[in-house]
Design a protein around this motif. Structure first.
Motif, short mmCIF file in Angstrom:
data_model
loop_
_atom_site.label_atom_id
_atom_site.label_comp_id
_atom_site.label_asym_id
_atom_site.label_seq_id
_atom_site.Cartn_x
_atom_site.Cartn_y
_atom_site.Cartn_z
N ASP A 100 -3.67 41.60 -13.07
CA ASP A 100 -4.10 40.69 -12.01
C ASP A 100 -5.54 40.25 -12.27
OD1 ASP A 100 -5.74 42.80 -11.28
OD2 ASP A 100 -4.68 43.25 -9.40
N LEU A 106 -0.25 45.29 -13.86
CA LEU A 106 0.65 45.13 -12.72
C LEU A 106 1.43 46.40 -12.43
CD1 LEU A 106 2.07 41.51 -13.15
CD2 LEU A 106 0.00 42.28 -11.98
N SER A 176 2.86 37.04 -10.29
CA SER A 176 1.72 37.90 -9.99
C SER A 176 0.71 38.01 -11.13
CB SER A 176 2.20 39.30 -9.62
OG SER A 176 3.03 39.26 -8.47
#
Length: 586
Positions: A100, A106, A176
Motif C-alpha cells: 500500500d 498487502l 488495493s
C-alpha cells in the motif's frame, strides 16, 4: 588500523531460510551466526508446484529477521551488541510484493492474510510466462530497445511480468495495490521505520537487472511503453521510483522501534539492499573477468569489468549488465541457471517417493522408526550417488541430460523449456541418471561462459560459492573438466551474508569503498579444482551432444507452447536423427 571493537551484521535471505552473521569489521571473522527456516514456506503454504506458483509470506521474513539477529547478539554478548555499526541485507530476486502507500505488504493487512497474490512472489515463481512473452513481443514495437541491458529477453522470473500477472488475476489486490517492491528494498525500509513508499531507497541492483531502470533513458521506460502493453499498467511508473542507489550507501539509520526490538544502538546504519548473488560475489572476493558462481538451488553467475573496457558491448541473452550493481564503478553482469541444486533435489525426491508414500504406512515398524529411516536415507542419497557416479568410467557413460528442469534462465531466458534424460536402457541405474544430471548442470554452466566469450567478454577463471560448491567435490571436479578451467572454492560458508557485512561496513563509513572492505574482511579460498586433461576432450564432444539435445527439445516442444500440435511422423524422424548423432560421438 581499524578498531577491533567495530562490528557489522550481514543478513542473507535465501529461498528456504534467512541466515545472519555478526562479523568483525577489522578482519571479517564471524563472531556469531544464526539460521531461521521459514515455517510457512516449509509447509509450502500458498504454493502450487503444479502451476509453478511459489509465494512467501512476509511474516516469515520479519520473524526470521528478528529471531536470527537476536540469537546472534545473544551469542556475541552485550559488548559486541553495543558496538554494532551497521546492518546490510541481501535477498533472492526478483522477489517483489504488492504494497500500500505506506509500503506495507498487502498480506500484512486485514483481509489479505492468506491471499498468495498479496505475498512475495518468489524468484522461482513462473506463473507469469505469458506476461513475459507479451513483454518480449511488445518491446520490438519501439525505436528504443528497453530490454537491451537485460540481455534482450525479459523473464517470467522478473518484476514487470509478475506485477502484470498479479494485476490481471486478482481483483482484490488490483483494487488495493499502490506500488510493487522488491524484497531487497523492503527489508531496509522496514528496519529504518519507513512509512511512505515514495521515500523508499531502491537499489540499482534489482532496478537495473529486473525492473528495466537505466540511466540511458533517465530511469524507467516511459509510461506509454507500459500503458500500451496493458492499460492496467497505465500510470504505475509514477508510483515506483526515479533514483537508485548502490549498496555501499546508507538507506538510513535503524528506527527506534527496531533498535528496541533487537537490542541495538539507535545509531546503527542500515545499508541499501541488493540481491543475494550480487553481495555473495563480493563476499566471495570477485575479481574482474572471473565468473563468480553462487551455487545453490539455482545458480547466479556474476562477472564484473571496468566500465571503460566493456563500453559498447552488450551481451545478449543474459540477466543484465548494470553499472554499479555489484561493485560501484564497475559494470556488473549477471547470468545463471534456473535449476542447479534443485535438479539434484528433484531426483532425490523421486528416489525417496516409496519411503515417503509406502514405508510411512508400514505395519512392521513404528512411525518414529520410519521417520528416522526416511531422514537418514534422504541425507545419504546425494553423497552415495556422487560416490558411485564418480566411479563410472567414460565407457559407462551413455545417458545424456538437459538441465532445464525449472526452465532456462540463461543464455536466452525461456521458462517454458523442460529438462530431459535420453540414452537410457535396462542397464541404466540411479548413479548413471544422477551423473547425467550433474553433467547437464555443468554443461548449462559452460553455455553461459561460451556466451560471454562469443560476445567479447573474456572469462579468465571461476570462483565457486555456496552449498554445492563446498559440499560436492565430485560436481566441482566435473565443472572444472567441462569448463576446461580451474575453479577456486571460497572458504566462507556464508559468502552472501559476509558480502552483506562488507557492504554494511562500507555504508557505515568504516571503509571508503567496498573493495577495501573485501580486501580486509575476505576469508580467502580453501580448495581449487583443475581440469583433468584426459577428460577435457571427452566432455567437449559430450557438450556438442548436449547442445543438439537442447536444440531438439526447443524445436519439438515449440518452446513449451501447448497450443501447437506436433506432427508424429516428423517428431519420430527427428528423434531418430538425434539418437544417431549422439551415438556417432561415442
Amino acid at each position: 588500523m581499524i578498531a577491533s571493537n567495530e562490528y557489522v551484521i550481514g543478513v542473507d535471505y535465501g529461498s528456504d531460510s534467512v541466515r545472519t552473521i555478526v562479523a568483525d569489521a577489522h578482519n571479517g571473522n564471524e563472531i556469531a551466526s544464526s539460521v531461521y527456516y521459514y515455517p510457512r514456506w516449509k509447509e509450502q503454504l500458498y504454493c502450487n508446484a503444479a502451476i509453478n506458483q511459489f509465494r512467501q509470506h512476509p511474516l516469515d521474513y520479519v520473524e526470521g529477521l528478528e529471531e536470527t539477529i537476536k540469537q546472534c547478539l545473544t551469542q556475541a554478548g552485550a559488548a559486541v551488541a553495543a558496538n554494532i555499526k551497521a546492518i546490510s541485507v541481501d535477498t533472492t530476486g526478483s522477489t517483489p510484493v504488492a504494497v500500500d502507500k505506506t509500503g506495507s505488504p498487502l498480506a500484512l493487512l486485514p483481509g489479505f492474510e492468506n491471499n498468495p497474490n498479496a505475498m512475495f512472489v518468489l524468484w522461482k515463481d513462473h506463473t507469469s510466462v505469458e506476461e513475459a512473452a507479451e513483454i518480449n513481443a511488445h518491446a520490438g514495437k519501439f525505436d528504443t530497445n528497453y530490454l537491451q541491458f537485460v540481455g534482450g529477453i525479459y523473464s517470467s522470473e522478473w518484476f514487470w511480468a509478475k506485477l502484470l500477472h498479479v494485476l490481471r488475476k486478482d481483483e482484490q489486490v488490483r483494487g488495493s495495490i499502490y506500488s510493487f517492491v522488491e524484497h531487497c528494498d523492503w527489508i531496509p525500509f522496514l528496519l529504518t521505520g519507513g512509512n511512505d513508499v515514495a521515500q523508499m531507497k531502491r537499489g540499482v541492483c534489482a532496478a537495473g537487472h529486473k525492473i528495466l531502470w537505466a540511466k540511458e533513458w533517465g530511469g524507467l521506460p516511459p509510461n506509454e511503453w507500459f500503458a500500451s502493453l496493458d492499460p492496467l499498467l497505465d500510470g504505475f511508473t509514477s508510483r515506483l521510483f526515479k533514483e537508485t542507489y548502490t549498496s555501499d550507501q546508507a538507506a538510513g539509520t535503524i528506527s527506534k522501534e527496531w533498535a528496541s526490538r533487537l537490542g541495538l544502538p539507535e545509531t546503527v546504519v542500515i545499508g541499501v539492499g541488493a540481491m543475494d548473488a550480487h553481495m555473495g560475489a563480493v563476499g566471495g572476493q570477485i575479481e574482474p573477468y572471473y565468473l563468480s558462481k553462487v551455487m545453490g538451488t539455482s545458480t547466479c553467475d556474476m562477472l564484473v569489468a571496468p566500465a571503460d573496457e566493456v563500453e559498447g558491448k552488450l551481451v545478449a541473452g543474459i540477466c543484465g549488465q548494470v553499472n554499479g550493481s555489484i561493485i560501484p564503478g564497475m559494470i556488473g553482469m549477471e547470468a545463471g541457471q534456473s535449476a542447479f541444486g534443485d535438479a539434484y533435489a528433484w531426483f532425490k525426491k523421486v528416489l525417496t517417493w516409496p519411503l515417503q508414500n509406502i514405508l510411512s504406512k508400514s505395519s512392521i515398524v513404528s512411525l518414529d522408526v520410519v521417520k528416522q529411516l526416511v531422514e537418514e536415507t534422504a541425507d545419504k542419497i546425494i553423497p552415495e550417488l556422487s560416490r558411485q557416479a564418480e566411479q563410472l568410467s567414460i565407457e559407462d557413460v551413455g545417458e545424456l541430460a538437459v538441465d532445464w528442469f525449472n526452465g532456462r534462465r540463461t543464455p536466452d531466458a525461456n521458462q517454458l523449456m523442460t529438462g530431459a534424460v535420453i540414452g537410457m536402457d535396462l542397464g541404466t541405474d540411479a548413479p548413471k541418471i544422477f551423473r547425467a544430471i550433474v553433467e547437464a548442470t555443468c554443461f548449462g554452466a559452460k553455455a553461459i561462459v561460451e556466451r560471454f566469450v562469443e560476445q567479447g567478454i573474456p572469462v579468465k577463471g571461476l570462483i565457486g560459492m555456496g552449498g554445492v560448491a563446498r559440499k560436492s567435490p565430485f560436481i566441482m571436479q566435473m565443472m572444472a573438466d567441462v569448463m576446461n578451467m580451474p575453479i577456486r572454492i571460497h572458504k566462507s560458508e556464508q559468502t552472501c551474508a559476509l558480502g552483506a557485512a562488507m557492504f554494511a561496513a562500507t555504508a557505515a563509513g568504516i571503509f571508503n569503498k567496498v573493495e577495501d572492505a573485501m580486501n580486509a574482511m575476505g576469508q580467502g579460498f580453501d580448495a581449487e579444482y583443475h581440469p583433468n586433461p584426459e577428460k577435457v576432450s571427452f566432455y567437449r564432444k559430450r557438450y556438442e551432444q548436449y547442445k543438439q539435445l537442447g536444440k531438439f527439445i526447443e524445436q519439438h516442444t515449440n518452446g513449451g507452447k501447448k497450443d501447437e500440435v506436433l506432427e508424429p511422423e516428423q517428431l519420430a524422424m527427428d528423434s531418430e536423427q538425434l539418437v544417431m548423432a549422439v551415438n556417432s560421438e561415442k
